[in-house]
Design a protein around this motif. Structure first.
Motif, PDB file in Angstrom:
ATOM      1  N   LEU A 157       5.449  34.391  37.407  1.00  0.00           N
ATOM      2  CA  LEU A 157       5.379  33.841  36.047  1.00  0.00           C
ATOM      3  C   LEU A 157       4.904  34.868  35.023  1.00  0.00           C
ATOM      4  CD1 LEU A 157       3.735  30.323  36.492  1.00  0.00           C
ATOM      5  CD2 LEU A 157       6.062  30.810  35.748  1.00  0.00           C
ATOM      6  N   ASN A 158       4.029  35.754  35.451  1.00  0.00           N
ATOM      7  CA  ASN A 158       3.395  36.685  34.524  1.00  0.00           C
ATOM      8  C   ASN A 158       4.006  38.082  34.531  1.00  0.00           C
ATOM      9  OD1 ASN A 158       1.236  35.015  33.285  1.00  0.00           O
ATOM     10  ND2 ASN A 158       0.719  34.706  35.425  1.00  0.00           N
ATOM     11  N   GLY A 159       5.209  38.216  35.039  1.00  0.00           N
ATOM     12  CA  GLY A 159       5.941  39.472  34.902  1.00  0.00           C
ATOM     13  C   GLY A 159       6.006  40.356  36.129  1.00  0.00           C
ATOM     14  N   PRO A 164      -9.584  39.784  31.169  1.00  0.00           N
ATOM     15  CA  PRO A 164      -8.335  39.209  31.676  1.00  0.00           C
ATOM     16  C   PRO A 164      -7.418  38.841  30.516  1.00  0.00           C
ATOM     17  CG  PRO A 164     -10.106  37.610  31.832  1.00  0.00           C
ATOM     18  CD  PRO A 164     -10.727  38.893  31.386  1.00  0.00           C
ATOM     19  N   THR A 165      -6.120  38.868  30.786  1.00  0.00           N
ATOM     20  CA  THR A 165      -5.145  38.528  29.750  1.00  0.00           C
ATOM     21  C   THR A 165      -4.419  37.222  30.037  1.00  0.00           C
ATOM     22  OG1 THR A 165      -3.467  39.835  30.887  1.00  0.00           O
ATOM     23  CG2 THR A 165      -4.744  40.944  29.155  1.00  0.00           C
ATOM     24  N   ALA A 166      -4.638  36.645  31.217  1.00  0.00           N
ATOM     25  CA  ALA A 166      -3.946  35.413  31.585  1.00  0.00           C
ATOM     26  C   ALA A 166      -4.856  34.538  32.440  1.00  0.00           C
ATOM     27  CB  ALA A 166      -2.675  35.737  32.363  1.00  0.00           C
ATOM     28  N   GLU A 167      -4.578  33.250  32.383  1.00  0.00           N
ATOM     29  CA  GLU A 167      -5.244  32.279  33.254  1.00  0.00           C
ATOM     30  C   GLU A 167      -4.174  31.361  33.809  1.00  0.00           C
ATOM     31  OE1 GLU A 167      -8.488  28.615  33.133  1.00  0.00           O
ATOM     32  OE2 GLU A 167      -8.279  29.902  31.393  1.00  0.00           O
ATOM     33  N   SER A 168      -4.277  31.052  35.087  1.00  0.00           N
ATOM     34  CA  SER A 168      -3.322  30.162  35.742  1.00  0.00           C
ATOM     35  C   SER A 168      -4.057  29.064  36.476  1.00  0.00           C
ATOM     36  CB  SER A 168      -2.453  30.931  36.746  1.00  0.00           C
ATOM     37  OG  SER A 168      -1.743  31.957  36.105  1.00  0.00           O
ATOM     38  N   GLU A 169      -3.500  27.869  36.410  1.00  0.00           N
ATOM     39  CA  GLU A 169      -3.996  26.732  37.183  1.00  0.00           C
ATOM     40  C   GLU A 169      -2.773  26.093  37.825  1.00  0.00           C
ATOM     41  OE1 GLU A 169      -6.921  22.863  36.705  1.00  0.00           O
ATOM     42  OE2 GLU A 169      -6.663  24.236  35.034  1.00  0.00           O
ATOM     43  N   ILE A 170      -2.760  26.112  39.151  1.00  0.00           N
ATOM     44  CA  ILE A 170      -1.569  25.725  39.897  1.00  0.00           C
ATOM     45  C   ILE A 170      -1.932  24.739  40.994  1.00  0.00           C
ATOM     46  CG2 ILE A 170       0.298  26.596  41.372  1.00  0.00           C
ATOM     47  CD1 ILE A 170      -0.058  29.309  39.872  1.00  0.00           C
ATOM     48  N   GLU A 171      -1.134  23.679  41.112  1.00  0.00           N
ATOM     49  CA  GLU A 171      -1.303  22.709  42.199  1.00  0.00           C
ATOM     50  C   GLU A 171      -0.242  22.968  43.261  1.00  0.00           C
ATOM     51  OE1 GLU A 171      -1.405  17.886  43.044  1.00  0.00           O
ATOM     52  OE2 GLU A 171      -1.340  18.630  40.978  1.00  0.00           O
ATOM     53  N   VAL A 172      -0.685  23.045  44.511  1.00  0.00           N
ATOM     54  CA  VAL A 172       0.198  23.320  45.650  1.00  0.00           C
ATOM     55  C   VAL A 172       0.151  22.116  46.594  1.00  0.00           C
ATOM     56  CG1 VAL A 172       0.644  24.908  47.577  1.00  0.00           C
ATOM     57  CG2 VAL A 172      -0.222  25.790  45.414  1.00  0.00           C
ATOM     58  N   ASN A 205      -0.683  27.960  32.414  1.00  0.00           N
ATOM     59  CA  ASN A 205      -0.444  29.392  32.542  1.00  0.00           C
ATOM     60  C   ASN A 205      -0.343  29.952  31.133  1.00  0.00           C
ATOM     61  OD1 ASN A 205       0.132  31.731  34.334  1.00  0.00           O
ATOM     62  ND2 ASN A 205       1.977  31.804  33.077  1.00  0.00           N
ATOM     63  N   GLY A 206      -1.342  30.716  30.746  1.00  0.00           N
ATOM     64  CA  GLY A 206      -1.360  31.266  29.403  1.00  0.00           C
ATOM     65  C   GLY A 206      -2.586  32.122  29.194  1.00  0.00           C
ATOM     66  N   ALA A 207      -2.951  32.263  27.931  1.00  0.00           N
ATOM     67  CA  ALA A 207      -4.135  33.057  27.583  1.00  0.00           C
ATOM     68  C   ALA A 207      -5.375  32.412  28.193  1.00  0.00           C
ATOM     69  CB  ALA A 207      -4.275  33.134  26.073  1.00  0.00           C
ATOM     70  N   PRO A 208      -6.361  33.213  28.552  1.00  0.00           N
ATOM     71  CA  PRO A 208      -7.581  32.640  29.122  1.00  0.00           C
ATOM     72  C   PRO A 208      -8.217  31.621  28.172  1.00  0.00           C
ATOM     73  CG  PRO A 208      -7.576  35.004  29.430  1.00  0.00           C
ATOM     74  CD  PRO A 208      -6.411  34.674  28.531  1.00  0.00           C
ATOM     75  N   ARG A 209      -8.538  30.469  28.714  1.00  0.00           N
ATOM     76  CA  ARG A 209      -9.183  29.419  27.925  1.00  0.00           C
ATOM     77  C   ARG A 209     -10.670  29.731  27.820  1.00  0.00           C
ATOM     78  NH1 ARG A 209      -6.453  24.620  31.426  1.00  0.00           N
ATOM     79  NH2 ARG A 209      -7.061  26.066  33.049  1.00  0.00           N
ATOM     80  N   PRO A 210     -11.303  29.227  26.751  1.00  0.00           N
ATOM     81  CA  PRO A 210     -12.746  29.462  26.635  1.00  0.00           C
ATOM     82  C   PRO A 210     -13.462  28.848  27.836  1.00  0.00           C
ATOM     83  CG  PRO A 210     -11.913  28.228  24.739  1.00  0.00           C
ATOM     84  CD  PRO A 210     -10.775  28.454  25.664  1.00  0.00           C
ATOM     85  N   ALA A 211     -14.509  29.523  28.257  1.00  0.00           N
ATOM     86  CA  ALA A 211     -15.295  29.012  29.387  1.00  0.00           C
ATOM     87  C   ALA A 211     -15.900  27.679  29.000  1.00  0.00           C
ATOM     88  CB  ALA A 211     -16.386  30.003  29.745  1.00  0.00           C
ATOM     89  N   GLU A 212     -15.938  26.775  29.961  1.00  0.00           N
ATOM     90  CA  GLU A 212     -16.521  25.465  29.690  1.00  0.00           C
ATOM     91  C   GLU A 212     -18.003  25.634  29.384  1.00  0.00           C
ATOM     92  OE1 GLU A 212     -13.584  23.081  32.714  1.00  0.00           O
ATOM     93  OE2 GLU A 212     -15.714  22.816  32.869  1.00  0.00           O
TER      94      GLU A 212
END
Length: 140
Positions: free
Chosen positions: A46-48, A94-102, A115-122
């Motif tokens: 996904l990220n190249g 980091p330049t990307a964040e991914s959250e994936i369900e398998v 899948n995109g830019a890193p989200r702010p930390a909770e």
């Protein structure tokens, strides 16, 4: 006598079968590692590809390490950061964040959650304020 032994053996085998409610990881110990590999490789595509992107080191640990958010009979969810090759070693952001369900069998991606830019930390939960002395109280 032999039919009785055969019947007893069959009943013993049926009683020894694992129940369906058990965690898929208990039944198939390699599913979590397989799920980790599937999620990691999916994010890499996904990220190249590996020439421009590397996932967090936890995705190379056995079973996803700290990247594993949830793992049960319904499947696995991984959340991890990524960036250009060497980003962690060089201390780059980091330049990307991914959250994936398998899937529970670890063979396929069920859903791409993010899948995109890193989200702010909770934000951490608010700490209980400590009691301060009453300014109008008696002086010591």
């Amino acid at each position: 006598m032999r039919p009785f032994l055969a019947l007893t053996a069959c009943l013993a085998l049926l009683a020894a079968r694992p129940s369906v409610a058990q965690d898929s990881y208990e039944l198939f110990p390699f599913t979590r590692q397989r799920a980790t590999n599937v999620a990691r490789m999916y994010a890499e595509r996904l990220n190249g590809g590996l020439t421009v992107y590397r996932p967090d080191a936890c995705m190379y640990n056995r079973g996803g390490g700290a990247c594993l958010v949830k793992g049960d009979t319904n499947g696995y969810i991984f959340r991890f950061l990524g960036g250009p090759p060497g980003w962690q070693i060089l201390g780059l952001a980091p330049t990307a964040e991914s959250e994936i369900e398998v899937s529970a069998d670890g063979r396929s991606v069920v859903k791409l959650i993010y899948n995109g830019a890193p989200r702010p930390a909770e934000k951490s939960p608010l700490q209980t304020p400590t009691a301060e002395p009453d300014p109008g109280g008696p002086a010591i």
